[in-house]
Design a protein around this motif. Structure first.
Motif, PDB file in Angstrom:
ATOM      1  N   GLN A 116      -7.466  21.737 -75.487  1.00  0.00           N
ATOM      2  CA  GLN A 116      -8.125  23.042 -75.574  1.00  0.00           C
ATOM      3  C   GLN A 116      -7.458  23.951 -76.608  1.00  0.00           C
ATOM      4  O   GLN A 116      -7.136  25.106 -76.347  1.00  0.00           O
TER       5      GLN A 116
ATOM      6  N   GLU B  80     -10.021  18.926 -78.360  1.00  0.00           N
ATOM      7  CA  GLU B  80     -10.755  18.738 -77.113  1.00  0.00           C
ATOM      8  C   GLU B  80      -9.806  18.441 -75.952  1.00  0.00           C
ATOM      9  O   GLU B  80      -9.983  18.950 -74.840  1.00  0.00           O
TER      10      GLU B  80
ATOM     11  N   GLU C  20      -9.949  15.394 -81.801  1.00  0.00           N
ATOM     12  CA  GLU C  20      -9.610  14.811 -80.500  1.00  0.00           C
ATOM     13  C   GLU C  20      -8.550  15.651 -79.785  1.00  0.00           C
ATOM     14  O   GLU C  20      -8.646  15.910 -78.581  1.00  0.00           O
TER      15      GLU C  20
END
Length: 337
Positions: free
Chosen positions: A208, A205, A202
């Motif tokens: 980045q 994402e 998590e």
């Protein structure tokens, strides 16, 4: 194995530890923990690094971050040479390159509060006022799934899983671009491991992030990694996209590792391959291919000559047997034509 679009590029990296003996501590040999390793990690990618205990995975991760000074080679991060960086340059790089250690019990200072642990990096880099740093600590705690009210507690007041979340929060506080995750779940209960893995995915994402994920758990590596690199006795022997490596392993050592992965599906179950002999000493590694004393496919050339690296459509492998097999396939194709 590398390209110009890599965030991190490792080129012919070596880390040898000198062995001292005698009254005058003379150097009588070296432990070749990392020996001529090259690879790249693209921005936003997770590279899994697997291998037996003692193969050099952790040493490689720490040398990349300059926690250990390399013996030779280059480590380029976003175009900057980490291996040759001065103290001032390294201080700047530390903000973008962080590590989560294996053991959350020993990696957190028991005398510091949660606030002190997470805030330390911010204070060292002189980021924000005291009030702003406190806000950042609370924000980071929320990001890793911990209550900001824990800010004045000490590490011994937390469970193992919560301590590892604190370790992740400490690394995350500086907003890094790249993180080395050194066996981040191996010291945790099985019931907690999946929570930490999902948290790491998590965070990747959301921010980045780019990961080097070091582990001996091949099932977890398959789940979290975009590509997987296999290390044996200080060398990379195979690297490929995760799905490709698990479906089509080429190096005999990779096949041995994957044969030990438990599976509930009889269709994907592999025959267990048992290796003979012990792992050779990194002080005096075997001549030729380092895996040849234990390899079921070893040929005479393996005992004398190191294998050349082969690139097969994003699949890197270093093995004489694979090279010979490709050569035979090419000859058969030519004969048919």
């Amino acid at each position: 194995m590398t390209n110009n679009h890599c965030l991190l590029e490792v080129t012919h990296l070596r880390k040898h530890f000198p062995i001292h003996r005698g009254l005058f501590s003379r150097v009588v040999g070296h432990v070749k923990a990392v020996d001529d390793v090259s690879f790249g990690i693209r921005e936003g990618e997770t590279l899994g690094l697997v291998g037996e205990s003692g193969c050099g995975k952790t040493t490689l991760g720490r040398t990349i971050l300059r926690l250990l000074r390399p013996t030779a080679g280059r480590v380029d991060f976003a175009g900057r040479d980490v291996a040759a960086a001065t103290r001032g340059e390294l201080r700047t790089l530390r903000r973008d390159m962080q590590i989560v250690f294996q053991d959350p019990f020993s990696s957190l200072n028991p005398r510091m509060t949660v606030k002190g642990i997470i805030e330390e990096g911010l204070a060292v880099h002189r980021i924000g006022t005291r009030a702003e740093r406190r806000d950042r600590v609370c924000e980071t705690l929320e990001q890793v799934g911990l209550d900001p009210s824990y800010i004045d507690r000490y590490p011994h007041e937390f469970s193992g899983g919560q301590r590892q979340r604190l370790s992740i929060a400490r690394a995350l506080a500086l907003s890094p671009r790249f993180m080395v995750l050194d066996e981040p779940i191996s010291a945790l209960d099985v019931s907690i491991q999946s929570q930490i893995i999902n948290l790491l995915m998590e965070l990747k994402e959301k921010f980045q992030l780019t990961y080097l994920f070091i582990s001996h758990d091949l099932s977890v590596v398959e789940y979290i990694s975009d590509r997987v690199a296999v290390m044996y006795l200080g060398e990379l022997v195979e690297m490929a996209p995760s799905e490709e490596l698990y479906k089509n392993p080429l190096h005999p050592y990779t096949k041995v590792l994957l044969s030990s992965v438990p599976t509930l599906d009889p269709a994907t179950r592999r025959k267990r391959i048992i290796l003979e002999g012990d792992v050779p000493s990194p002080i005096a590694p075997p001549a030729g291919c380092r895996f040849h004393p234990r390899c079921p496919m070893a040929m005479d050339i393996c005992r004398h000559q190191p294998a050349n690296p082969l690139e097969l459509d994003q699949h890197f492998v270093r093995c004489h047997a694979v090279e010979a097999e490709i050569g035979e396939s090419s000859e058969q194709t030519a004969d048919k034509r």
